[in-house]
Design an enzyme around this catalytic site. Structure first.
Site, mmCIF file in Angstrom:
data_model
loop_
_atom_site.group_PDB
_atom_site.id
_atom_site.type_symbol
_atom_site.label_atom_id
_atom_site.label_comp_id
_atom_site.label_asym_id
_atom_site.label_seq_id
_atom_site.Cartn_x
_atom_site.Cartn_y
_atom_site.Cartn_z
ATOM 1 N N GLN A 192 0.843 -1.198 0.000
ATOM 2 C CA GLN A 192 0.000 0.000 0.000
ATOM 3 C C GLN A 192 0.876 1.246 0.000
ATOM 4 O O GLN A 192 1.750 1.383 0.852
ATOM 5 C CB GLN A 192 -0.883 -0.024 1.256
ATOM 6 C CG GLN A 192 -1.844 1.132 1.379
ATOM 7 C CD GLN A 192 -2.501 1.169 2.755
ATOM 8 O OE1 GLN A 192 -2.093 0.458 3.678
ATOM 9 N NE2 GLN A 192 -3.514 1.995 2.905
ATOM 10 N N GLY A 193 0.621 2.147 -0.940
ATOM 11 C CA GLY A 193 1.355 3.412 -0.977
ATOM 12 C C GLY A 193 0.422 4.573 -0.708
ATOM 13 O O GLY A 193 0.013 5.285 -1.626
ATOM 14 N N SER A 198 0.504 6.460 2.873
ATOM 15 C CA SER A 198 1.161 7.409 3.780
ATOM 16 C C SER A 198 2.422 7.994 3.149
ATOM 17 O O SER A 198 3.129 7.323 2.394
ATOM 18 C CB SER A 198 1.544 6.711 5.081
ATOM 19 O OG SER A 198 0.393 6.336 5.785
ATOM 20 N N SER A 200 4.194 -1.889 4.517
ATOM 21 C CA SER A 200 4.487 -3.291 4.814
ATOM 22 C C SER A 200 4.482 -4.089 3.517
ATOM 23 O O SER A 200 3.716 -3.770 2.603
ATOM 24 C CB SER A 200 3.433 -3.865 5.752
ATOM 25 O OG SER A 200 3.405 -3.131 6.948
ATOM 26 N N GLU A 230 -10.712 -2.075 4.765
ATOM 27 C CA GLU A 230 -9.682 -2.338 5.760
ATOM 28 C C GLU A 230 -10.330 -2.469 7.137
ATOM 29 O O GLU A 230 -10.065 -3.402 7.875
ATOM 30 C CB GLU A 230 -8.659 -1.197 5.763
ATOM 31 C CG GLU A 230 -7.536 -1.415 6.758
ATOM 32 C CD GLU A 230 -6.549 -0.262 6.784
ATOM 33 O OE1 GLU A 230 -6.962 0.880 6.521
ATOM 34 O OE2 GLU A 230 -5.380 -0.513 7.081
ATOM 35 N N GLU A 254 -6.595 8.029 17.719
ATOM 36 C CA GLU A 254 -7.137 9.396 17.744
ATOM 37 C C GLU A 254 -8.109 9.603 16.575
ATOM 38 O O GLU A 254 -9.192 10.174 16.742
ATOM 39 C CB GLU A 254 -5.991 10.416 17.681
ATOM 40 C CG GLU A 254 -5.155 10.502 18.956
ATOM 41 C CD GLU A 254 -4.195 9.325 19.155
ATOM 42 O OE1 GLU A 254 -3.964 8.555 18.192
ATOM 43 O OE2 GLU A 254 -3.672 9.169 20.274
#
Lengths: 393, 366
Positions: free
Chosen positions: A127-128, A130, A162, A245, A376
Site C-alpha cells: 500500500q502506498g 502514507s 508493509s 480495511e 485518535e
C-alpha cells in the site's frame, strides 16, 4: 438470535477442521512460538494451499477462485484458523484492501489481470498511501503523477509500507492535479513494483525487524490504463480501500487476539525457574480474566456487525469499535505476559523465553494504536459519524 | 449464526421505549427516588406493565422467553424504572406453575451474617420447620432488592435436607427498608419470625433453581446496566452538541469528544456481552443440552462484570461532560449514576465475576 451454526455452517466448520489437520505441518500444534516475521517462502506456499482449497477468498466470486459464500463463513474460517493457530495468507494488503477495491472500481480487464494471482499468493501487494508529510491526513499526499503520452510519470515518496520489499504491485495514491482542492486532485494507480525508478528501502522497526519500508518513485512510467477510477476520483477509491480495511479487520484481529490469549494462558500457567506460578497470583488472574472478557466482547461485537452486514449489506460502525478496542487490549495482553516473565522477559537471543516471542509481541503492539487508523482518528470517526458530535476540524 | 433480536422483539423494545419515556419524565424519576417508603410504589404503572403482558413473559402463559424479557429490562434501565420488574423476572424459575406470576416479587437469599453472594448461598442460616401441614420460616434476610415494592418474596432457608426455596408474603411489619443512595430501587431487611411459607422447591430441586435465578440476575443486571450506559451516553452527547464555551460547541473539542467516543465503545462492547449472556440464559432454559454449564456461567459473569463497569464509566463520563450541572441534585444524571454504582456491587462485584472467568480459563489456584 441464535449463536449456533446452521447445518451448512457446521458442515463447513467440520470440513475446515479436517483440512487444517491434514495440511498444517507435522507437529504444528506443539511447536514453540518464535519471535519475528514469518518466512515469506513458507507464507507463499501456505497461501497457495489455501487458494487451492478455496479458503483464500471465501466470500469472493467464483470467477476469481473464490467460494462466493456469505461473510458468516469467513468468520468461521478465521475462528478455526485462530484455534489451530494457523499461519495467515501472505496477501494481507491484497485480500483486505487492493482486492476489494479492484472489485469495486476496476475494469473487467483489470479484474481479470489482478484478482486470481492476488488470491493465490502468486502476486503480493503493498500500500502506498502514507507519506512523510501525510499520515492520517491522506488528502495532503504530494506524490505526483503527470500524464506524458500514454504513461503516468510518478515522482515522490511513500512510507510505512508493509510487504513492499516482497511486493509485485502497489496501490498508490498520487496527486494528478495540484490546482484543485486537496481531495479532488488525487488519483489511484496500480503500480508494478518491478518498474524502473521504484526503490524500496527497508525501515527497521522498534522490534528490530524491517517489517515496513519507504518507497521512492523517480520518473516511474506507469501505463495510462493502470488507473482505478478516473483521474480525480482517487479520494473516493481510497475510501473504498479504507472501508474494507476496517470492515473486515475486526474478525481477523480478534482471531489473532484469541491465539495470543492462548499463549498467555500457557505462559502464566508455567512455573518459573524461581518456583512461582503466575496463575496462582490473584492480581494476575484478574488481569487475565479482564483480557478474556475483552476477547468475548470483541468476538460478539464482530458477530453483531456480521449480522448487520448480512441483513443490511452495509458494514456498521462496529469495525472502528473493534479495531480501537483490540489495539489497546493487545497492548495490555502482551504487557501482562512480559510482566509475569519478570527480568527473564528482557533477555534476547537464544536464552530468551520462546526466543523472545513476548518481547517482540509487546514492542510490536505499540504500533497497533497507530497503523490502519490511529486511535485518535478512530475516536474522531466514532464521535462524529456514529455519536453525531460536531466536527472537530 | 444470527446475532440480532427478532422483528417482534424490536417492536417490543420500541413500545417499551415509548411507554416508559411517557410515564417516566425526569420529574417522575426525581419524585419516585425522593418519595417516602409508603408512597414509593406506583401501582398504576405496575398494573399497566402487567396489563401489557410484560410481567411473566417467559412463563408458559406469557408465550415468550428470557430474550423478550431482556429487551424490557434493558429499556427499564434506560428509563430508570422504579418498579420491581428485574426482581420479578429473576424469580420466575422458582414460581413456575404458580398462578400469580405477575405479583411483585423480591428475591431474598443474602443474610446479614450469612451468604452475601449467590456463590455462598448454600451457607444460609435462616431455617424452615414443619408445623403440622405448614412450613414456618425464621431468620433475617438483607440486601433484598426491590423489597420496597414487593408483595412477596422468594427466600432460601435451611431445611433438614438442605437449603430449600420458599415463598413468603411481605408483611408491612416484617420489611424494614434501608435508605440507600439509589432511591429508585428500594432495598431492605426482611425479618421472618415463624412466617407461614409455601415450599416452592425442596432441598433436592432448589440448587438448580438457585443456579437459574443467579444466571438470570447476572444477565438482567448486565442488561439493565447497558440501558443505563446508553442513556448516559446520549445525555453526554446531547449536552456536547448544544453547550458552547470559548465560542465553540464543546463537542468539537477532542478532549470532550474522545471521552464520549470511549463511552460509546464501552457501551457497545457491554451490549454485545449482555445480549450474548441473555441468549445463553434463554437457551439454557429452553434447550439445556444446547449450551454447556461453563459457557452460560462464564457468559453471565463476563457480562455482569463488564456491563456494570461500563454503566459506571458512562455515568461518570456524563457527569464530567455536563460539568457543574452534572453535580447538582436537580439534574437526573446522579439518579442513573447511583443505580449504576448499586448494580456494580449487587450480586457479586466485577472482581468476583472476573475470578469466575479466571477459574474457567486457568483452573483453580494451587
Amino acid at each position: 438470535m441464535d449463536f449456533r451454526d446452521t447445518p451448512e455452517e457446521a458442515a463447513f466448520r467440520a470440513e475446515l477442521r479436517a483440512w487444517f489437520a491434514a495440511n498444517l505441518p507435522a507437529g504444528w500444534a506443539e511447536r514453540t512460538p518464535t519471535a519475528g516475521l514469518e518466512d515469506p517462502e513458507f507464507s507463499r506456499a501456505w497461501s497457495a494451499k489455501l487458494f487451492a482449497a478455496g479458503y483464500a477468498g471465501i466470500t469472493w466470486p467464483k470467477a476469481y477462485g473464490g467460494l462466493a459464500l456469505p461473510p458468516t463463513y469467513q468468520g468461521i474460517y478465521l475462528e478455526e484458523s485462530a484455534r489451530h493457530d494457523a499461519p495467515g495468507h501472505i496477501g494481507v494488503i491484497g485480500l483486505g484492501m487492493a482486492g476489494p477495491t479492484i472489485m469495486a472500481w476496476g475494469s473487467e480487464q483489470q479484474k481479470a489481470r489482478y484478482l486470481s494471482p492476488l488470491l493465490s499468493g502468486q502476486e503480493v501487494w503493498c500500500q502506498g498511501f502514507s507519506e512523510p508529510g501525510a499520515g492520517s491526513d491522506l488528502a495532503g499526499a504530494r506524490t505526483r503523477a503527470e500524464l506524458d503520452g500514454d504513461e503516468w510519470v510518478v515522482n515522490g515518496q511513500k512510507v510505512w509500507s508493509s510487504y513492499a520489499h516482497i511486493a509485485d504491485h502497489c496501490i498508490l495514491v498520487v496527486r494528478t492535479d495540484p490546482t484543485v482542492e486537496r481531495h479532488r486532485g488525487l488519483s489511484y494507480l496500480l503500480v508494478d513494483m518491478k518498474l524502473p525508478g521504484v526503490d524500496v528501502r527497508p525501515l527497521r522497526q522498534i522490534t528490530g525487524d524491517p517489517e515496513f519500508n519507504e518507497i521512492y518513485f523517480t520518473d516511474v512510467r506507469v501505463p495510462r490504463d493502470s488507473m482505478l477510477g478516473a483521474p480525480g476520483e482517487g479520494w473516493s477509491v481510497a475510501m473504498t480501500t479504507l472501508l474494507h480495511e476496517r470492515g473486515t479487520l475486526g474478525f481477523a484481529l480478534t482471531a489473532r487476539f484469541e491465539a495470543l490469549l492462548g499463549r498467555l494462558v500457557d505462559t502464566v500457567r508455567a512455573t518459573r525457574p524461581d518456583g512461582v506460578r503466575p496463575a496462582d497470583d490473584p492480581l494476575v488472574r484478574d488481569r487475565v480474566a479482564a483480557l478474556a472478557i475483552d476477547l468475548e466482547a470483541l468476538r460478539f461485537t464482530n458477530y453483531r456487525a456480521l449480522t448487520a452486514l448480512v441483513r443490511t449489506g452495509q458494514p456498521g460502525p462496529e469495525g472502528s469499535v473493534a479495531k480501537l478496542h483490540w489495539s489497546e487490549a493487545n497492548q495490555r495482553l502482551t504487557k501482562l505476559a512480559q510482566d509475569v516473565l519478570g527480568p527473564a522477559g528482557r533477555i534476547d537471543g537464544p536464552d530468551a523465553w520462546w526466543g523472545g516471542f513476548w518481547a517482540y509481541q509487546q514492542l510490536r503492539s505499540r504500533g497497533n494504536t497507530i497503523e490502519a487508523g490511529t486511535s485518535e482518528v478512530l475516536r474522531n470517526i466514532i464521535a462524529e459519524r456514529v455519536v453525531g458530535l460536531p466536527r472537530s476540524r | 449464526m444470527d446475532f440480532a433480536f427478532s422483528a417482534d422483539q424490536e417492536e417490543l423494545r420500541a413500545a417499551a421505549r415509548r411507554l416508559l419515556a411517557d410515564r417516566l419524565p425526569d420529574e417522575r424519576i426525581h419524585s419516585a427516588a425522593d418519595a417516602p417508603d409508603e408512597t414509593f410504589v406506583d401501582p398504576t404503572l405496575w398494573a399497566e406493565l402487567v396489563g401489557l403482558g410484560w410481567v411473566g413473559l417467559s412463563t408458559p402463559d406469557g408465550g415468550g422467553t428470557f430474550l423478550d424479557e431482556a429487551v424490557l429490562i434493558e429499556e427499564a434501565g434506560y428509563a430508570l424504572l422504579p418498579a420491581p420488574l428485574l426482581s420479578s423476572v429473576v424469580c420466575l424459575p422458582a414460581l413456575a406453575g404458580l398462578a400469580d406470576a405477575t405479583a411483585r416479587t423480591a428475591l431474598a437469599w443474602a443474610e446479614p451474617r450469612g451468604p452475601r453472594t449467590f456463590a455462598a448461598a448454600h451457607a444460609v442460616t435462616s431455617t424452615a420447620t414443619v408445623d403440622g401441614e405448614a412450613w414456618l420460616v425464621q431468620g433475617s434476610k438483607c440486601d433484598v432488592a426491590d423489597l420496597g415494592c414487593a408483595e412477596r418474596a422468594v427466600v432460601l432457608a435451611m431445611t433438614p435436607g438442605g437449603p430449600a426455596l420458599f415463598r413468603v408474603p411481605v408483611e408491612p411489619g416484617a420489611a424494614r427498608l434501608q435508605p440507600t443512595t439509589d432511591g429508585t430501587r428500594r432495598i431492605g431487611v426482611l425479618s421472618l419470625a415463624n412466617v407461614p411459607a409455601d415450599l416452592l422447591a425442596d432441598a433436592e430441586a432448589s440448587p438448580a433453581l438457585m443456579t437459574a435465578m443467579r444466571r438470570r440476575a447476572e444477565a438482567a443486571i448486565a442488561l439493565e446496566s447497558v440501558g443505563v450506559a446508553q442513556r448516559m451516553l446520549e445525555t453526554a452527547a446531547e449536552h456536547a452538541k448544544q453547550r458552547e464555551q470559548f465560542g465553540r460547541l464543546i463537542g468539537t473539542y477532542q478532549a470532550v469528544s474522545h471521552h464520549v467516543a470511549d463511552m460509546y465503545v464501552r457501551t457497545e462492547l457491554a451490549r454485545s456481552l449482555a445480549y450474548r449472556a441473555a441468549w445463553c440464559v434463554a437457551t439454557s432454559e429452553s434447550e439445556p443440552d444446547a449450551v454447556t454449564t461453563q459457557e452460560v456461567d462464564v457468559a453471565c459473569a463476563a457480562a455482569k462484570a463488564a456491563a456494570t463497569e461500563a454503566a459506571v464509566f458512562a455515568a461518570e463520563g456524563a457527569i464530567q461532560v455536563l460539568g457543574g450541572i452534572g453535580m447538582t441534585w436537580e439534574h437526573v444524571a446522579h439518579r442513573f449514576y447511583k443505580r449504576a454504582l448499586a448494580n456494580e456491587v449487587f450480586a457479586g462485584s466485577p472482581a468476583e465475576h472476573r475470578a469466575t472467568v479466571a477459574t474457567a480459563l486457568l483452573g483453580a489456584t494451587r
